[in-house]
Motif scaffolding. Structure first.
Motif, PDB file in Angstrom:
ATOM      1  N   GLY A 235      -5.177   5.188   8.872  1.00 31.17           N
ATOM      2  CA  GLY A 235      -5.412   3.754   8.702  1.00 31.17           C
ATOM      3  C   GLY A 235      -4.170   2.935   9.021  1.00 31.17           C
TER       4      GLY A 235
ATOM      5  N   LYS B  83      -3.502  10.169   2.580  1.00 34.65           N
ATOM      6  CA  LYS B  83      -4.833  10.192   3.201  1.00 34.65           C
ATOM      7  C   LYS B  83      -5.098   8.946   4.043  1.00 34.65           C
ATOM      8  N   ASN B  84      -4.273   7.893   3.862  1.00 34.79           N
ATOM      9  CA  ASN B  84      -4.473   6.651   4.605  1.00 34.79           C
ATOM     10  C   ASN B  84      -3.602   6.558   5.855  1.00 34.79           C
TER      11      ASN B  84
ATOM     12  N   ILE C 284      -7.391  -0.949   5.618  1.00 31.54           N
ATOM     13  CA  ILE C 284      -6.678   0.313   5.396  1.00 31.54           C
ATOM     14  C   ILE C 284      -7.198   0.979   4.128  1.00 31.54           C
ATOM     15  N   GLY C 285      -7.616   2.224   4.236  1.00 29.97           N
ATOM     16  CA  GLY C 285      -8.079   2.972   3.076  1.00 29.97           C
ATOM     17  C   GLY C 285      -9.547   2.801   2.761  1.00 29.97           C
ATOM     18  N   GLN C 286     -10.241   1.977   3.554  1.00 28.26           N
ATOM     19  CA  GLN C 286     -11.671   1.779   3.283  1.00 28.26           C
ATOM     20  C   GLN C 286     -12.492   2.920   3.887  1.00 28.26           C
TER      21      GLN C 286
ATOM     22  N   LYS D 130       0.828  -1.215   0.000  1.00 25.71           N
ATOM     23  CA  LYS D 130       0.000   0.000   0.000  1.00 25.71           C
ATOM     24  C   LYS D 130       0.864   1.269   0.000  1.00 25.71           C
TER      25      LYS D 130
ATOM     26  N   GLY E 224      -0.639   7.817  -0.765  1.00 26.78           N
ATOM     27  CA  GLY E 224      -1.174   7.134   0.413  1.00 26.78           C
ATOM     28  C   GLY E 224      -1.273   8.019   1.629  1.00 26.78           C
TER      29      GLY E 224
END
Length: 791
Positions: free
Chosen positions: A723, A719-720, A789-791, A476, A717
Motif C-alpha cells: 500500500g 502488511k501494508n 493504505i491498509g484498506q 501510519k 505496518g
C-alpha cells in the motif's frame, strides 16, 4: 571618486583604512577582507554588496561564553577534542550566505565542518575546542556578518522568532490599495465636473503618495531578490515581477507628472497586495501542514528503562525523563545525554561526528545522544528528556547521505533556468507589437504577461505532494528519511527481504532445547550474555529464559552474522552458529538453531519454530505480479520447503547468506538495471540497506535502527508495505497532473495577457489563486491516497 561606505560592512567611513585599493571603516573589517582574500573566498563579495559586519560592534558582548557551565548547556556534543553546536543566525538569506557558512573550514582550519539548514536559518558547526573556543567561534561568525542569536533565558540556542514582516507588508499594501481604489472612483465613473474642476491633481498625487510605501516597502523583497539574482548572473523568477512593478510605477508617475492620464497606481498597489496575500497564504498553509514536525514526533525508537524495583521495561523514548536509569545494549543508539553508571562502554560517535573510531568511557563519564554502544551492555542515567528532532537530524546527517536521483526536482530546476528568459522574450515581443497600436494596452500586456506566467504553482507541486504524503506515512508508522525516498519507492521493480526478524515475528516464535542441560550458573551467564545483544533471536531467547540476577559481562564481543561471546567470573559463553561455537558435528534441522557452548565445551542448541508475520502471504501475493521478489536468509535451508508453500512460486530463495553476500546480491541486480528495495532488520543488513535504492528497516520497538536505511517501518505496518509503494506511485501521478495543470494555467493566462484581454490587477489575483488551487489539489489527492493504505 572617494568611497563613502566600508567595502566589507557598508558602514559610513569616518577614519579611512585603505587596503588592496578598497576602503574600510576600521582595521577589523580590513582583516576580515584579508582572511577571505588569502583563502580564495573573495568571490563572497561578488554575491552581495557589503555583507559583513564591523567586528568592533561585538567587543565584550559574548563574554558570558567564557563560562563553562553556560557553554556546556549550549553544546550538542562535547567529547574527545570535538564540540558541535547549532547556532540560529537570522542574517542567513541567500545563496552567498549558505556558500560562506558551509566553507568556514577553508577560513578557519579549527572548524572541521559546517552545515546550513536554510529554512531554519541555523548552522551546525563541528570544531576543535583546543584550538578555537565557542566565544571565539561566535565572534568570528559575527565579524563576517553572521552574528548568532543566543538566548540565555532558556540557555539554549535561540528559536526563530515569528516573522511578522509579511503581515506588516500585507497591511501596508492592503491599506494603500483600498485608498487608491477609492481615489480612482471619479475616473472609473467619469465624474467629469467634480474630477476636472477641483480635485483631479490632488487625487492623482495622493495615489502617487500611497504607492510609495507599497513600492519601496511592501514590494522590497521582490526587488532585493531580483537584484541579488542579477548580481549573481541568475535570472530568478522575481526579475520579471520586479520589472513589471517598475514599469507600472514609472509609467504612472510620468502620466500624472505630464498630465497624460491617471496612471496604473490601482494596478500596482493591487498587484503587490495580492502577491503578498498569496505569499502569506502559502506560508500559513505550509506551517499548518507541518510536514517536518509530524514525522519527527512519530520517530519509532523504544528504549529499555530500569525501574526502581530493578525490573526492565520497554518504553517509548518520549517517556524518558531526567534521572531515569536506562539500559543500552550492544549496537544500540544512545537516545539522550546521560552519565555512565556501569558497564564496559565503547562508544562509536560516527553517527554524530563522522569519526568512526570508538572511544572508551568509564563510570561517571558523560555520554552524548547519538553515540552507539559497540562493546556489550551498559547502564546510564538520563540527564535530560529526549529531543526527537535531534535524533532525526542525526539520521539525516550528511555523513550518511547518498546522492540519489530526484528527477522532478531536477526537471523543475531545469525549467526555472530558462523560464525567465522565455517569459521576458514573450513579454517584450507582445509589448512591441501592441506599442504600434496602443501604448496603454502595450503597458498592460507587458505587466500582465510578467505576472500571470509566474511558475509558483509549478514550484510548489512537488514539495506539497511529497511533504503531505510524508506526514501521512508517519501517521501510519512508516517513517522516511526525506521526501525524495517516495520517488525512489515509486521507481523500484525489485524487493529483497531478509528472513529472520523481517518476515518472521520475534514475538511469536516457539523454542525447544536439545543437548546437555545447562546448570543454573551457566544459564545465568547465558541470560546475561543475551541481555547485551539486540539480534532478534537473542531477544526472543532472552525473554524465554528464567529470571536471574542481572550482571554485566566482563568481556563481550558480537561478530555480525555469526554470534556472540562473553566472559563473566571466568565463565566463558558462546552463542551463535554451530561453526562459531565450535560444534563440528552439527545435526541438520528444518528449523533455525542457536548453538551454545560454555568454557569451550559444546552444550546444545535452541531450535526456533518460526512464526511468520501476519499478512506475509497476502503481501507477497500482491507484490508478485509487478515485482521481482527475493528472500535472503543467513539461516540454513530448513525453512525452504515451508517458504515455497507460503510464497509465490517465482520468489527467489537464497540461504546461508552472510552480510557481504546480501550486499553483492543487491549489486548484481543493479547491474541488470533493476531498482531495488531492501527490507531488513537494520542489524546484519546495513550494507545491503545502504546499497539499495531504498533501504527499509523493520522496527519492533528496539533502539537499533541503522543510519544506512532510508525508511523505518513499524512491524505492525509490515502488511501494508504494498500500500505504501502504491501510494508513492500515485503521488508521482499527482505531481505530474499538478505540473500539467500549472502549465495549463500559464498557457491560458499568457493567451489572454498577450491578446490584451487581461489587466495587471486581474493577473495579480489569478497568480496566487493558481498556486492556492495547486496546494488544495495536491493536499486533497494525497489525503485520499493515504486513506486507501491498509484498506
Amino acid at each position: 571618486m572617494e568611497e563613502l561606505s566600508c567595502y566589507h560592512c557598508g558602514d559610513e567611513i569616518k577614519t579611512r583604512v585603505i587596503f588592496d585599493e578598497r576602503s574600510f571603516c576600521c582595521n577589523g573589517c580590513k582583516t576580515v577582507y584579508e582572511i577571505f582574500s588569502d583563502n580564495g573566498l573573495a568571490s563572497y563579495y561578488d554575491m552581495d554588496a557589503a555583507p559583513g559586519a564591523a567586528p568592533s560592534k561585538f567587543e565584550g558582548k559574548y563574554d558570558f561564553l567564557s563560562n563553562e557551565s553556560i557553554v556546556e548547556k549550549l553544546l550538542e556534543f562535547n567529547d574527545e577534542g570535538i564540540q558541535i553546536i547549532s547556532l540560529y543566525i537570522p542574517h542567513i538569506h541567500c545563496s552567498s550566505c549558505i556558500w560562506i557558512l558551509e566553507n568556514l573550514n577553508k577560513i578557519r582550519p579549527e572548524i572541521s565542518s559546517s552545515q546550513v539548514d536554510f529554512p531554519k536559518k541555523t548552522v551546525r558547526v563541528t570544531y576543535n575546542p583546543e584550538k578555537i573556543n565557542l566565544k571565539e567561534l561566535v565572534l568570528f561568525l559575527s565579524s563576517i556578518g553572521y552574528e548568532p542569536y543566543i538566548s540565555l533565558d532558556d540557555t539554549e540556542t535561540g528559536k526563530k522568532k515569528i516573522n511578522r514582516s509579511i503581515i506588516y507588508k500585507l497591511g501596508v499594501a492592503g491599506f494603500a490599495f483600498g485608498n487608491v481604489m477609492f481615489l480612482s472612483f471619479p475616473e472609473y465613473f467619469e465624474v467629469n465636473e467634480f474630477w476636472l474642476d477641483q480635485y483631479k491633481g490632488l487625487f492623482r498625487w495622493l495615489m502617487f503618495a500611497f504607492s510609495l510605501p507599497v513600492m519601496f516597502y511592501a514590494a522590497q523583497d521582490y526587488f532585493i531578490s531580483a537584484y541579488k539574482g542579477l548580481r549573481a548572473k541568475i535570472l530568478n523568477i522575481d526579475v520579471p515581477l520586479a520589472l513589471g512593478m517598475v514599469v507600472l510605477f514609472v509609467r504612472s508617475t510620468l502620466e500624472i507628472t505630464f498630465d497624460w492620464g491617471t496612471g496604473f497606481f490601482d494596478s500596482l498597489t493591487g498587484l503587490v497586495f495580492f502577491l503578498t496575500l498569496g505569499k502569506f497564504f502559502q506560508q500559513k498553509t505550509y506551517n499548518f501542514l507541518s510536514f517536518e514536525r509530524d514525522y519527527k514526533s512519530y520517530f519509532p525508537i523504544g528504549i529499555t528503562r530500569i525501574t526502581s524495583e530493578g525490573k526492565e521495561e520497554s518504553v517509548h523514548v518520549n517517556e524518558i525523563e531526567k534521572g531515569d536509569r536506562i539500559l543500552i545494549r550492544n549496537e544500540e543508539l544512545i537516545p539522550v545525554d546521560g552519565i555512565l553508571i556501569n558497564g564496559n562502554a565503547r562508544i562509536d560517535y560516527s553517527f554524530v561526528t563522522g569519526e568512526s573510531e570508538a572511544v572508551h568511557k568509564e563510570s561517571g563519564d558523560k555520554l552524548f545522544a547519538g553515540g552507539r554502544q559497540v562493546s556489550g551492555i551498559i547502564e546510564m542515567e538520563a540527564l535530560k528528556s529526549v529531543s526527537q528532532s535531534y535524533l532525526t537530524q542525526l539520521w539525516s546527517n550528511d555523513v550518511f547521505q547518498t546522492k540519489k536521483e530526484d528527477s522532478f526536482t531536477s526537471l523543475i530546476n531545469t525549467i526555472s533556468q530558462y523560464f525567465t528568459i522565455v517569459l521576458l522574450l514573450i513579454a517584450f515581443s507582445a509589448t512591441a507589437f501592441w506599442a504600434f497600436l496602443d501604448m496603454t494596452t502595450a503597458i498592460n500586456v507587458f505587466t500582465a504577461v510578467l505576472i500571470i506566467a509566474c511558475p509558483c504553482a509549478l514550484a510548489m507541486s512537488t514539495p506539497f505532494t511529497l511533504g503531505n504524503l510524508l506526514r501521512i506515512f508517519g501517521n501510519k508508522k512508516f517513517y522516511l528519511k526525506n521526501a525524495g525516498v517516495i520517488e525512489q519507492l515509486a521507481k523500484a521493480d525489485s524487493l529483497i527481504f531478509d528472513k529472520t526478524g523481517t518476515i518472521t515475528s520475534n514475538k511469536k516464535s516457539a523454542i525447544s532445547y536439545e543437548g546437555i542441560e545447562l546448570t543454573s550458573e551457566e544459564e545465568a551467564v547465558l541470560k546475561n550474555t543475551l541481555r547485551a545483544s539486540n539480534h532478534p533471536l537473542s531477544r526472543t531467547l532472552y525473554d524465554l529464559l528464567a529470571e536471574y540476577d542481572i550482571s554485566a559481562p566482563e568481556e563481550f564481543r558480537e561478530v555480525t552474522g555469526k554470534g556472540i561471546e562473553a566472559v563473566y567470573k571466568e565463565q566463558a559463553m558462546k552463542v551463535g552458529s554451530a561453526e562459531f561455537v565450535g560444534n563440528a558435528k552439527e545435526v541438520s534441522t528444518l528449523n533455525t538453531s542457536v548453538h551454545v557452548s560454555a568454557n569451550n565445551e559444546y552444550k546444545g542448541r535452541y531450535i526456533f519454530f518460526n512464526e511468520y508475520r501476519e499478512g506475509v502471504k497476502e503481501l507477497f501475493s500482491e507484490l508478485a505480479p509487478e515485482y521481482h521478489l527475493s528472500i535472503l536468509s543467513g539461516d540454513n535451508e530448513g525453512e525452504k520447503e515451508r517458504l515455497e508453500k507460503l510464497l509465490p512460486t517465482d520468489t527467489e530463495l537464497l540461504f546461508n547468506q552472510k552480510p557481504e553476500d546480501k550486499l553483492e546480491y543487491i549489486k548484481s541486480l543493479q547491474k541488470e538495471g533493476r531498482k531495488t528495495i531492501m527490507v531488513g532488520d537494520g542489524l546484519n543488513d546495513a550494507g545491503a540497506l545502504a546499497q539499495s535504492e531504498v533501504g527499509i528497516a523493520i522496527s519492533e520497538n528496539v533502539n537499533v535502527f541503522s543510519p544506512a536505511c532510508d525508511a523505518i517501518l513499524d512491524s505492525t505496518g509490515f502488511k501494508n508495505l504494498f500500500g505504501f509503494i502504491k501510494a508513492s506511485k500515485s503521488a508521482m501521478k499527482v505531481i505530474k497532473i499538478s505540473m500539467l495543470l500549472s502549465f495549463l494555467y500559464n498557457i491560458v493566462g499568457l493567451y489572454f495577457a498577450v491578446t490584451g484581454q487581461l489587466s495587471p490587477i486581474i493577473a495579480a489575483i489569478l497568480m496566487p489563486l493558481s498556486s492556492i488551487s495547486i496546494i488544495v489539489f495536491t493536499t486533497v489527492c494525497t489525503n485520499f491516497i493515504g486513506r486507501k493504505i491498509g484498506q
